[in-house]
Design a protein around this motif. Structure first.
Motif, PDB file in Angstrom:
ATOM      1  N   GLN A   1       2.284  -3.194  -9.515  1.00  0.00           N
ATOM      2  CA  GLN A   1       2.317  -2.724 -10.897  1.00  0.00           C
ATOM      3  C   GLN A   1       3.616  -3.111 -11.622  1.00  0.00           C
TER       4      GLN A   1
ATOM      5  N   LYS B   1       7.930   6.147  -1.791  1.00  0.00           N
ATOM      6  CA  LYS B   1       7.779   6.258  -0.338  1.00  0.00           C
ATOM      7  C   LYS B   1       8.670   5.243   0.372  1.00  0.00           C
ATOM      8  N   GLN B   2       8.687   4.020  -0.134  1.00  0.00           N
ATOM      9  CA  GLN B   2       9.469   2.974   0.520  1.00  0.00           C
ATOM     10  C   GLN B   2      10.971   3.226   0.397  1.00  0.00           C
TER      11      GLN B   2
ATOM     12  N   THR C   1       3.807   3.560  -2.099  1.00  0.00           N
ATOM     13  CA  THR C   1       4.467   3.695  -3.392  1.00  0.00           C
ATOM     14  C   THR C   1       5.940   3.307  -3.276  1.00  0.00           C
ATOM     15  N   VAL C   2       6.512   2.980  -4.413  1.00  0.00           N
ATOM     16  CA  VAL C   2       7.934   2.645  -4.459  1.00  0.00           C
ATOM     17  C   VAL C   2       8.767   3.814  -3.947  1.00  0.00           C
TER      18      VAL C   2
ATOM     19  N   GLN D   1       0.809  -1.224   0.000  1.00  0.00           N
ATOM     20  CA  GLN D   1       0.000   0.000   0.000  1.00  0.00           C
ATOM     21  C   GLN D   1       0.840   1.270   0.000  1.00  0.00           C
TER      22      GLN D   1
ATOM     23  N   SER E   1       8.453   5.521 -11.916  1.00  0.00           N
ATOM     24  CA  SER E   1       8.241   4.383 -11.019  1.00  0.00           C
ATOM     25  C   SER E   1       8.058   4.799  -9.568  1.00  0.00           C
TER      26      SER E   1
ATOM     27  N   GLY F   1       6.058   6.842  -8.258  1.00  0.00           N
ATOM     28  CA  GLY F   1       4.660   6.989  -7.899  1.00  0.00           C
ATOM     29  C   GLY F   1       3.833   5.733  -8.081  1.00  0.00           C
ATOM     30  N   ARG F   2       4.462   4.648  -8.462  1.00  0.00           N
ATOM     31  CA  ARG F   2       3.728   3.398  -8.690  1.00  0.00           C
ATOM     32  C   ARG F   2       3.828   2.478  -7.475  1.00  0.00           C
ATOM     33  N   TYR F   3       2.973   1.450  -7.460  1.00  0.00           N
ATOM     34  CA  TYR F   3       2.916   0.510  -6.340  1.00  0.00           C
ATOM     35  C   TYR F   3       3.545  -0.830  -6.749  1.00  0.00           C
TER      36      TYR F   3
END
Length: 285
Positions: free
Chosen positions: A149, A106-107, A103-104, A101, A142, A144-146
């Motif tokens: 995806q 954020k992690q 985003t890439v 849950q 990337s 902003g993607r999860y």
């Protein structure tokens, strides 16, 4: 200056009963140390002990030195400062190690905020650079993607980028290609090999698959029943294994001509080059 970054000495682990029996290993800058063995051999427990991730009921003795710092028995708060910053780990299944849950971006940047004090644009720029390093396509997009995806191979590359976020000295890779299709395994292994050399990383590669091991490991230790039964540089171990258990593991590789003492005939053991070719071919099938 010593090239040894992490030194394990006489490590013993018990969880109800003894499981790891006094093993010793050294991890060196720019080299991949392989730790091989079947399930239950104690290889994963060894890597988890380095990061203090063993179950609460586990008891340990011996020593795990990161530079001059003793990791066994280190207080949790101090150990939290080591994890991710000085030692990082890549787990078997990237779907489980990445938060579904978040985003890439954020992690990736959370690691940098906690350990490096980076903020906003600086952290984002470093995150893009890391994704480019591990060869994730369209790195900026990337962020902003999860995780869902991305393909399995791309997720593992992202997990490796997360592990590298704070520029650690040691990277632990526990079965990093087992959950991936064989068609993408070779790329992940080559990435780990390149990172060890280019970043002067000490890498511990934990796997049951000697075919995987032969692709990137500089040195190999073979575990059985919680003990190291053989250790050698890759070429020596594949050309002339000394322990019967090691010979059994090598004989199980698809296409291997190596025979165990129990069923050996007149056929000679393969040369180092032949053994490497057989094992690398097994990983690429």
């Amino acid at each position: 200056m010593s090239s040894i970054v992490l030194s394990i000495r006489d490590l013993q682990i018990s969880i109800g009963r003894p499981l790891v029996h006094g093993i010793s290993l050294d991890l060196e800058r720019g080299r991949v140390q392989g730790l091989a063995g079947e399930s239950g051999s104690g290889k994963t427990l060894t890597s988890l002990a380095v990061l203090g991730l063993l179950p609460r009921k586990a008891t340990t003795s011996g020593s795990i030195l990161l530079g001059d710092d003793e990791l066994l028995g280190m207080p949790r708060r101090a150990l939290n400062r080591v994890r991710g910053k000085r030692i990082a780990m890549v787990f078997q299944d990237p779907s489980a190690s990445l938060h579904p849950q978040l985003t890439v971006g954020k992690q990736l940047t959370d690691h940098m905020r906690v350990h490096l004090g980076l903020r906003d644009k600086v952290a984002d720029a470093r995150a893009i650079e890391l994704l480019e390093t591990v060869q994730v396509p369209r790195a900026a997009e990337s962020l902003g993607r999860y995780p869902h995806q991305f393909s399995g191979g791309q997720r593992q590359r992202i997990a490796i980028a997360c592990a590298l976020a704070c520029d650690p000295n040691v990277l632990l890779a526990d079965e990093p290609t087992t959950a991936l299709d064989v068609t993408v395994q070779a790329g992940i292994l080559q990435l780990l090999r390149d990172l060890a050399v280019e970043r002067d990383l000490a890498v511990l590669l934990v796997t049951h698959d000697l075919g995987v091991m032969s692709a990137i490991a500089d040195d190999v230790a073979v575990m059985k029943d919680g003990r190291i039964v053989e250790r050698a540089d890759r070429a020596t171990l594949f050309a002339a294994p000394q322990d019967e258990y090691t010979r059994t593991l090598l004989a199980a590789l698809p296409g291997s001509r190596l025979e165990t003492d129990a069923d050996a005939g007149s056929e000679a053991a393969p040369t180092a080059a032949e053994a490497d070719a057989v094992a690398e071919g097994a990983g690429d099938e």
